[in-house]
Design a protein around this motif. Structure first.
Motif, mmCIF file in Angstrom:
data_model
loop_
_atom_site.group_PDB
_atom_site.id
_atom_site.type_symbol
_atom_site.label_atom_id
_atom_site.label_comp_id
_atom_site.label_asym_id
_atom_site.label_seq_id
_atom_site.Cartn_x
_atom_site.Cartn_y
_atom_site.Cartn_z
ATOM 1 N N TRP A 192 -41.355 6.714 2.631
ATOM 2 C CA TRP A 192 -41.208 6.426 1.196
ATOM 3 C C TRP A 192 -40.453 7.542 0.454
ATOM 4 C CZ3 TRP A 192 -45.686 7.612 3.762
ATOM 5 C CH2 TRP A 192 -46.288 8.819 3.450
ATOM 6 N N GLU A 193 -39.941 8.535 1.184
ATOM 7 C CA GLU A 193 -39.248 9.672 0.560
ATOM 8 C C GLU A 193 -37.794 9.742 1.006
ATOM 9 O OE1 GLU A 193 -41.338 13.061 2.105
ATOM 10 O OE2 GLU A 193 -42.684 13.112 0.402
ATOM 11 N N PRO A 194 -36.952 10.388 0.194
ATOM 12 C CA PRO A 194 -35.593 10.683 0.675
ATOM 13 C C PRO A 194 -35.645 11.781 1.740
ATOM 14 C CG PRO A 194 -35.949 11.640 -1.494
ATOM 15 C CD PRO A 194 -37.179 10.837 -1.171
ATOM 16 N N ILE A 195 -34.578 11.941 2.491
ATOM 17 C CA ILE A 195 -34.490 12.985 3.511
ATOM 18 C C ILE A 195 -34.592 14.349 2.844
ATOM 19 C CG2 ILE A 195 -32.953 14.044 5.221
ATOM 20 C CD1 ILE A 195 -31.872 11.202 5.738
ATOM 21 N N VAL A 196 -35.345 15.264 3.466
ATOM 22 C CA VAL A 196 -35.515 16.594 2.876
ATOM 23 C C VAL A 196 -34.205 17.368 2.933
ATOM 24 C CG1 VAL A 196 -37.970 16.674 3.470
ATOM 25 C CG2 VAL A 196 -36.321 17.750 4.976
ATOM 26 N N LEU A 197 -33.983 18.194 1.921
ATOM 27 C CA LEU A 197 -32.758 18.984 1.828
ATOM 28 C C LEU A 197 -33.018 20.483 1.728
ATOM 29 C CD1 LEU A 197 -30.776 16.751 -0.700
ATOM 30 C CD2 LEU A 197 -30.545 16.824 1.804
ATOM 31 N N THR A 198 -34.228 20.866 1.359
ATOM 32 C CA THR A 198 -34.527 22.282 1.153
ATOM 33 C C THR A 198 -35.786 22.671 1.914
ATOM 34 O OG1 THR A 198 -35.973 21.914 -0.750
ATOM 35 C CG2 THR A 198 -33.593 22.123 -1.215
ATOM 36 N N PRO A 199 -35.979 23.968 2.163
ATOM 37 C CA PRO A 199 -37.226 24.402 2.799
ATOM 38 C C PRO A 199 -38.462 23.986 2.001
ATOM 39 C CG PRO A 199 -35.613 26.150 2.910
ATOM 40 C CD PRO A 199 -35.029 25.076 2.023
ATOM 41 N N GLU A 200 -38.393 24.027 0.682
ATOM 42 C CA GLU A 200 -39.534 23.617 -0.141
ATOM 43 C C GLU A 200 -39.862 22.137 0.079
ATOM 44 O OE1 GLU A 200 -41.121 23.670 -4.755
ATOM 45 O OE2 GLU A 200 -38.988 23.980 -4.370
ATOM 46 N N GLU A 201 -38.830 21.289 0.105
ATOM 47 C CA GLU A 201 -39.056 19.871 0.367
ATOM 48 C C GLU A 201 -39.623 19.664 1.773
ATOM 49 O OE1 GLU A 201 -35.290 18.009 -0.299
ATOM 50 O OE2 GLU A 201 -35.453 18.122 -2.469
ATOM 51 N N ALA A 202 -39.126 20.442 2.747
ATOM 52 C CA ALA A 202 -39.634 20.339 4.122
ATOM 53 C C ALA A 202 -41.118 20.693 4.172
ATOM 54 C CB ALA A 202 -38.828 21.249 5.052
ATOM 55 N N PHE A 203 -41.496 21.752 3.510
ATOM 56 C CA PHE A 203 -42.904 22.159 3.488
ATOM 57 C C PHE A 203 -43.762 21.090 2.824
ATOM 58 C CE2 PHE A 203 -46.540 24.108 1.368
ATOM 59 C CZ PHE A 203 -47.198 24.648 2.461
ATOM 60 N N ASN A 204 -43.318 20.575 1.681
ATOM 61 C CA ASN A 204 -44.095 19.549 0.977
ATOM 62 C C ASN A 204 -44.249 18.288 1.827
ATOM 63 O OD1 ASN A 204 -44.462 21.186 -1.261
ATOM 64 N ND2 ASN A 204 -42.641 20.423 -2.297
ATOM 65 N N THR A 205 -43.185 17.892 2.509
ATOM 66 C CA THR A 205 -43.261 16.724 3.385
ATOM 67 C C THR A 205 -44.200 16.992 4.547
ATOM 68 O OG1 THR A 205 -41.073 15.955 2.760
ATOM 69 C CG2 THR A 205 -41.912 15.187 4.877
ATOM 70 N N PHE A 206 -44.108 18.166 5.133
ATOM 71 C CA PHE A 206 -45.007 18.557 6.225
ATOM 72 C C PHE A 206 -46.462 18.440 5.787
ATOM 73 C CE2 PHE A 206 -47.468 22.173 8.001
ATOM 74 C CZ PHE A 206 -47.585 21.724 9.308
ATOM 75 N N MET A 207 -46.772 18.927 4.602
ATOM 76 C CA MET A 207 -48.149 18.910 4.113
ATOM 77 C C MET A 207 -48.650 17.482 3.879
ATOM 78 S SD MET A 207 -49.099 21.950 4.326
ATOM 79 C CE MET A 207 -50.694 21.810 3.551
#
Length: 91
Positions: free
Chosen positions: A55-70
């Motif tokens: 349901w999310e767009p592809i991550v582009l930043t380390p912050e987005e990667a961390f939030n998606t991981f969580m």
């Protein structure tokens, strides 16, 4: 009728083709990671895919990667030289 199955269904199309990318010594860290992964698991393959939840767009930043991981059920996230692992409760 006998149906064949792929040993790696995650990367195999219905016609049993796949878009394989090879890695050699020019790929340094990735090559070493894959070699170690094969030693530990017996599997010489890693899957390179987009990083996002459905349901999310592809991550582009380390912050987005961390939030998606969580928000995911992944056990480990590697960002460059940083490894982030979930605390796993011993049962």
């Amino acid at each position: 009728m006998l149906f064949r199955s792929s040993e790696v269904p995650a990367v195999t199309h219905v016609d049993y083709s796949a878009r394989i990318q090879t890695v050699d010594e020019r790929h340094g860290r990735l090559r070493r990671l894959m070699e170690r992964f094969e030693v530990l698991t017996g599997c010489p393959i890693v899957v390179n895919t987009s990083f996002n939840l459905s349901w999310e767009p592809i991550v582009l930043t380390p912050e987005e990667a961390f939030n998606t991981f969580m928000r995911s059920e992944m056990d480990v996230l590697v960002l460059g030289d940083t490894l982030i692992a979930r605390k796993i409760d011993a049962e």
